[in-house]
Motif scaffolding. Structure first.
Motif, PDB file in Angstrom:
ATOM      1  N   GLU A  12      76.844  40.730  63.143  1.00  0.00           N
ATOM      2  CA  GLU A  12      76.610  39.564  64.277  1.00  0.00           C
ATOM      3  C   GLU A  12      77.546  38.698  64.118  1.00  0.00           C
ATOM      4  O   GLU A  12      77.453  37.931  63.075  1.00  0.00           O
ATOM      5  N   ARG A  13      78.270  38.304  65.349  1.00  0.00           N
ATOM      6  CA  ARG A  13      79.199  36.887  65.469  1.00  0.00           C
ATOM      7  C   ARG A  13      78.371  35.952  66.449  1.00  0.00           C
ATOM      8  O   ARG A  13      78.563  36.393  67.639  1.00  0.00           O
ATOM      9  N   LEU A  14      78.350  34.721  66.083  1.00  0.00           N
ATOM     10  CA  LEU A  14      78.097  33.782  66.931  1.00  0.00           C
ATOM     11  C   LEU A  14      79.098  33.070  67.583  1.00  0.00           C
ATOM     12  O   LEU A  14      78.742  32.917  68.894  1.00  0.00           O
ATOM     13  N   GLY A  15      80.139  32.902  67.101  1.00  0.00           N
ATOM     14  CA  GLY A  15      81.373  32.125  67.983  1.00  0.00           C
ATOM     15  C   GLY A  15      80.969  30.554  67.619  1.00  0.00           C
ATOM     16  O   GLY A  15      80.006  30.130  67.234  1.00  0.00           O
ATOM     17  N   ALA A  16      81.965  29.906  68.103  1.00  0.00           N
ATOM     18  CA  ALA A  16      81.873  28.709  67.953  1.00  0.00           C
ATOM     19  C   ALA A  16      80.696  27.918  68.881  1.00  0.00           C
ATOM     20  O   ALA A  16      80.161  27.070  68.421  1.00  0.00           O
ATOM     21  N   ALA A  17      80.553  28.570  69.978  1.00  0.00           N
ATOM     22  CA  ALA A  17      79.613  27.794  70.982  1.00  0.00           C
ATOM     23  C   ALA A  17      77.917  28.085  70.335  1.00  0.00           C
ATOM     24  O   ALA A  17      77.194  27.342  70.134  1.00  0.00           O
ATOM     25  N   GLY A  18      77.782  29.366  69.685  1.00  0.00           N
ATOM     26  CA  GLY A  18      76.773  29.781  68.932  1.00  0.00           C
ATOM     27  C   GLY A  18      76.516  28.750  67.563  1.00  0.00           C
ATOM     28  O   GLY A  18      75.511  28.355  67.375  1.00  0.00           O
ATOM     29  N   LEU A  19      77.638  28.710  67.036  1.00  0.00           N
ATOM     30  CA  LEU A  19      77.193  27.902  65.710  1.00  0.00           C
ATOM     31  C   LEU A  19      77.186  26.506  66.093  1.00  0.00           C
ATOM     32  O   LEU A  19      76.253  25.780  65.560  1.00  0.00           O
ATOM     33  N   GLY A  20      77.826  25.817  67.032  1.00  0.00           N
ATOM     34  CA  GLY A  20      77.417  24.538  67.614  1.00  0.00           C
ATOM     35  C   GLY A  20      76.057  24.384  67.993  1.00  0.00           C
ATOM     36  O   GLY A  20      75.383  23.458  67.609  1.00  0.00           O
ATOM     37  N   SER A  21      75.577  25.490  68.877  1.00  0.00           N
ATOM     38  CA  SER A  21      73.984  25.294  69.128  1.00  0.00           C
ATOM     39  C   SER A  21      73.148  25.390  68.047  1.00  0.00           C
ATOM     40  O   SER A  21      72.031  24.462  68.246  1.00  0.00           O
ATOM     41  N   VAL A  22      73.539  25.930  67.116  1.00  0.00           N
ATOM     42  CA  VAL A  22      72.645  26.087  65.789  1.00  0.00           C
ATOM     43  C   VAL A  22      72.594  24.919  65.184  1.00  0.00           C
ATOM     44  O   VAL A  22      71.425  24.257  64.775  1.00  0.00           O
ATOM     45  N   ALA A  23      73.592  24.107  64.915  1.00  0.00           N
ATOM     46  CA  ALA A  23      73.647  22.847  64.465  1.00  0.00           C
ATOM     47  C   ALA A  23      73.142  21.751  65.151  1.00  0.00           C
ATOM     48  O   ALA A  23      72.260  21.169  64.513  1.00  0.00           O
ATOM     49  N   VAL A  24      73.065  21.939  66.637  1.00  0.00           N
ATOM     50  CA  VAL A  24      72.373  20.977  67.255  1.00  0.00           C
ATOM     51  C   VAL A  24      70.948  21.021  67.234  1.00  0.00           C
ATOM     52  O   VAL A  24      70.294  20.036  67.073  1.00  0.00           O
ATOM     53  N   ALA A  25      70.522  22.293  67.333  1.00  0.00           N
ATOM     54  CA  ALA A  25      69.209  22.721  67.293  1.00  0.00           C
ATOM     55  C   ALA A  25      68.609  22.117  65.872  1.00  0.00           C
ATOM     56  O   ALA A  25      67.509  21.593  65.687  1.00  0.00           O
ATOM     57  N   LEU A  26      69.213  22.364  64.782  1.00  0.00           N
ATOM     58  CA  LEU A  26      68.729  21.979  63.489  1.00  0.00           C
ATOM     59  C   LEU A  26      68.688  20.519  63.449  1.00  0.00           C
ATOM     60  O   LEU A  26      67.561  19.935  62.975  1.00  0.00           O
ATOM     61  N   ALA A  27      69.557  19.700  64.020  1.00  0.00           N
ATOM     62  CA  ALA A  27      69.445  18.265  63.934  1.00  0.00           C
ATOM     63  C   ALA A  27      68.576  17.713  64.982  1.00  0.00           C
ATOM     64  O   ALA A  27      67.726  16.933  64.475  1.00  0.00           O
ATOM     65  N   LEU A  62      63.486  41.485  69.849  1.00  0.00           N
ATOM     66  CA  LEU A  62      64.509  41.626  69.025  1.00  0.00           C
ATOM     67  C   LEU A  62      65.256  42.886  69.023  1.00  0.00           C
ATOM     68  O   LEU A  62      66.527  43.030  68.760  1.00  0.00           O
ATOM     69  N   GLY A  63      64.823  43.730  70.003  1.00  0.00           N
ATOM     70  CA  GLY A  63      65.548  44.950  70.487  1.00  0.00           C
ATOM     71  C   GLY A  63      66.490  44.547  71.450  1.00  0.00           C
ATOM     72  O   GLY A  63      67.757  45.255  71.608  1.00  0.00           O
ATOM     73  N   ALA A  64      66.723  43.271  72.107  1.00  0.00           N
ATOM     74  CA  ALA A  64      67.906  42.965  72.910  1.00  0.00           C
ATOM     75  C   ALA A  64      68.520  41.775  72.606  1.00  0.00           C
ATOM     76  O   ALA A  64      69.601  41.537  73.065  1.00  0.00           O
ATOM     77  N   VAL A  65      68.156  41.188  71.564  1.00  0.00           N
ATOM     78  CA  VAL A  65      68.799  39.753  71.282  1.00  0.00           C
ATOM     79  C   VAL A  65      69.115  39.700  69.964  1.00  0.00           C
ATOM     80  O   VAL A  65      68.184  40.266  69.036  1.00  0.00           O
ATOM     81  N   ARG A  66      70.242  38.974  69.580  1.00  0.00           N
ATOM     82  CA  ARG A  66      70.719  39.052  68.220  1.00  0.00           C
ATOM     83  C   ARG A  66      69.690  38.153  67.325  1.00  0.00           C
ATOM     84  O   ARG A  66      68.761  37.197  67.800  1.00  0.00           O
ATOM     85  N   ALA A  67      69.597  38.595  66.050  1.00  0.00           N
ATOM     86  CA  ALA A  67      68.656  38.099  65.196  1.00  0.00           C
ATOM     87  C   ALA A  67      68.797  36.435  65.144  1.00  0.00           C
ATOM     88  O   ALA A  67      67.739  35.900  65.199  1.00  0.00           O
ATOM     89  N   THR A  68      70.048  35.940  64.969  1.00  0.00           N
ATOM     90  CA  THR A  68      70.096  34.422  64.948  1.00  0.00           C
ATOM     91  C   THR A  68      69.706  33.967  66.117  1.00  0.00           C
ATOM     92  O   THR A  68      69.111  32.822  65.955  1.00  0.00           O
ATOM     93  N   THR A  69      69.993  34.405  67.370  1.00  0.00           N
ATOM     94  CA  THR A  69      69.602  33.964  68.564  1.00  0.00           C
ATOM     95  C   THR A  69      67.988  33.801  68.622  1.00  0.00           C
ATOM     96  O   THR A  69      67.591  32.839  69.082  1.00  0.00           O
ATOM     97  N   ALA A  70      67.507  34.897  68.158  1.00  0.00           N
ATOM     98  CA  ALA A  70      66.086  35.047  68.542  1.00  0.00           C
ATOM     99  C   ALA A  70      65.382  33.907  67.529  1.00  0.00           C
ATOM    100  O   ALA A  70      64.376  33.366  67.546  1.00  0.00           O
ATOM    101  N   SER A  71      65.924  33.528  66.062  1.00  0.00           N
ATOM    102  CA  SER A  71      65.541  32.643  65.372  1.00  0.00           C
ATOM    103  C   SER A  71      65.748  31.232  65.694  1.00  0.00           C
ATOM    104  O   SER A  71      64.620  30.513  65.505  1.00  0.00           O
ATOM    105  N   VAL A  72      66.796  31.156  66.560  1.00  0.00           N
ATOM    106  CA  VAL A  72      67.061  29.519  66.860  1.00  0.00           C
ATOM    107  C   VAL A  72      65.898  29.370  68.186  1.00  0.00           C
ATOM    108  O   VAL A  72      65.573  28.310  68.278  1.00  0.00           O
ATOM    109  N   VAL A  73      65.911  30.328  69.085  1.00  0.00           N
ATOM    110  CA  VAL A  73      64.966  30.085  70.309  1.00  0.00           C
ATOM    111  C   VAL A  73      63.487  30.004  69.777  1.00  0.00           C
ATOM    112  O   VAL A  73      62.580  29.302  70.306  1.00  0.00           O
ATOM    113  N   SER A  74      63.138  30.454  68.620  1.00  0.00           N
ATOM    114  CA  SER A  74      61.874  30.490  67.909  1.00  0.00           C
ATOM    115  C   SER A  74      61.584  28.997  67.480  1.00  0.00           C
ATOM    116  O   SER A  74      60.458  28.494  67.202  1.00  0.00           O
TER     117      SER A  74
END
Length: 301
Positions: free
Chosen positions: A126-141, A240-252
Motif C-alpha cells: 500500500e502506498r499513501l502518497g504525499a497527501a496521505g502521509l501529510g494527513s497522517v502527520a496532521v492527525a497525529l498532531a 477493511l475489505g474496501a479501505v486501505r489498512a492505513t486509512t482505516a487506522s487513521v479514520v479510527s
C-alpha cells in the motif's frame, strides 16, 4: 466475503470508530456502579459481543452462511485475531495503570497508524502518497493536542512499552484482516470468543461479577456488547475489505474525539482550547484522508 464500495467502507469504519468512543464511557460506568475491573469489563464485552453477533447471524443471515453453523473457514486468522484483541486490550489497560489515560491513549492510538502504514507498505504494497502521509502527520498532531492538551500527563518507560505492545496488537489485527478475504462477521464472532477465553483467567482473579445493581450492570453490558463491540467490530472488518489498512487506522482516530465529548457531556470533564483545536485538526485530517482514498479508488459508490 462481504464486498462494499470505498465510500461505504469509509462510512463503516467511521461508524465503528464513533461507536468505540462510547466504550470507554460504558466501562467507566461499570466501574462506578459495580466496581468492575477493566479486564473483567473486556471479558464481558467480548462475551456479550459474541452472543449478540451469533443471534444477529441467525436472525438476519449476516455473512450469508448463518444456516450452516460450524467452525469458520479461516480458523487460523480467527485465532490470531482473538489473541490480538486480548493482547491490545490488556496491554492498553496496563499502559493506563503505568502512565495514565492521556499518555496511554496518545501512544497507543498514535503509534497504531504508523505501524499499520509501515506494515501495509512492506506486507501489502500500500502506498499513501504525499497527501496521505501529510494527513497522517496532521492527525497525529491533533491526537497529541487533544489527549495531552490539559497538561496532566506523566512518562513511564514501562507504560510506554505496554502502549506500544497494544498498538502492535491492534495493528496486527488490522493488517491481518485487510490482507485476507475473510467473512467479517464470522471473524469478529470467533475473535470475541478467543479473546474472551484469553482474558477469562485474569478476569476471574480480578473479580468477574459486580457489586452493584444487577439490572444496571446487565443493561450497560448489553449496550457495551451491542454497540462498541458487535456493531463496531463487524463494521470495521467489513470496511477493511474496501479501505486501505492505513486509512482505516487513521479514520479510527475519531474514537478519542467521541470519547472526549462524552467525557464532557456525561462526566463533567473540561475540554481545553488546546484539546478542542487538536480534535478539530484530527477530524480535518480524517476528512482529507477519506477524500484521498475515494480519489484513489477512482469513483464514488
Amino acid at each position: 466475503m462481504t464486498h462494499v464500495s470505498v465510500r461505504r467502507g469509509l462510512l463503516y469504519v467511521s461508524i465503528a470508530a464513533t461507536a468505540w468512543g462510547t466504550g470507554g464511557a460504558a466501562g467507566a460506568l461499570l466501574d462506578l456502579t459495580g466496581g468492575l475491573g477493566p479486564v473483567a469489563v473486556s471479558f464481558w464485552r467480548f462475551a456479550a459481543g459474541a452472543v449478540l453477533l451469533l443471534l444477529a447471524s441467525r436472525l438476519f443471515g449476516l455473512g450469508g452462511n448463518a444456516r450452516r453453523p460450524g467452525p469458520p473457514r479461516n480458523l487460523g486468522g480467527v485465532l490470531v485475531t482473538g489473541a490480538g484483541m486480548a493482547v491490545y486490550q490488556t496491554a492498553y489497560f496496563a499502559a493506563i495503570a503505568e502512565s495514565g489515560l492521556a499518555v496511554a491513549t496518545v501512544v497507543t492510538i498514535g503509534a497504531t497508524p504508523v505501524l499499520v502504514a509501515a506494515g501495509g507498505r512492506l506486507l501489502l504494497g500500500e502506498r499513501l502518497g504525499a497527501a496521505g502521509l501529510g494527513s497522517v502527520a496532521v492527525a497525529l498532531a491533533g491526537l497529541a493536542l487533544l489527549t495531552l492538551g490539559d497538561g496532566s500527563s506523566s512518562f513511564s518507560a514501562s507504560g510506554t512499552g505496554w502502549a506500544l505492545l497494544s498498538a502492535a496488537g491492534y495493528a496486527g489485527v488490522t493488517l491481518l484482516n485487510r490482507a485476507f478475504a475473510t467473512e467479517p462477521y464470522a471473524t469478529a464472532t470467533g475473535g470475541f470468543v478467543v479473546g474472551g477465553l484469553c482474558l477469562l483467567p485474569i478476569a476471574l482473579v480480578q473479580g468477574l461479577l459486580p457489586s452493584g445493581d444487577p439490572l444496571v450492570f446487565w443493561t450497560i453490558i448489553a449496550y457495551l456488547g451491542a454497540v462498541p463491540t458487535a456493531l463496531a467490530y463487524g463494521l470495521f472488518f467489513v470496511g477493511l475489505g474496501a479501505v486501505r489498512a492505513t486509512t482505516a487506522s487513521v479514520v479510527s482516530l475519531v474514537e478519542p474525539v467521541g470519547a472526549a465529548l462524552l467525557g464532557v457531556l456525561l462526566f463533567g470533564e473540561r475540554l481545553t482550547a488546546v484539546a478542542a483545536c487538536g480534535g478539530g485538526l484530527l477530524l480535518g485530517a480524517v476528512v482529507l484522508l477519506a477524500l484521498n482514498e475515494r480519489g484513489r479508488a477512482g469513483a464514488p459508490a
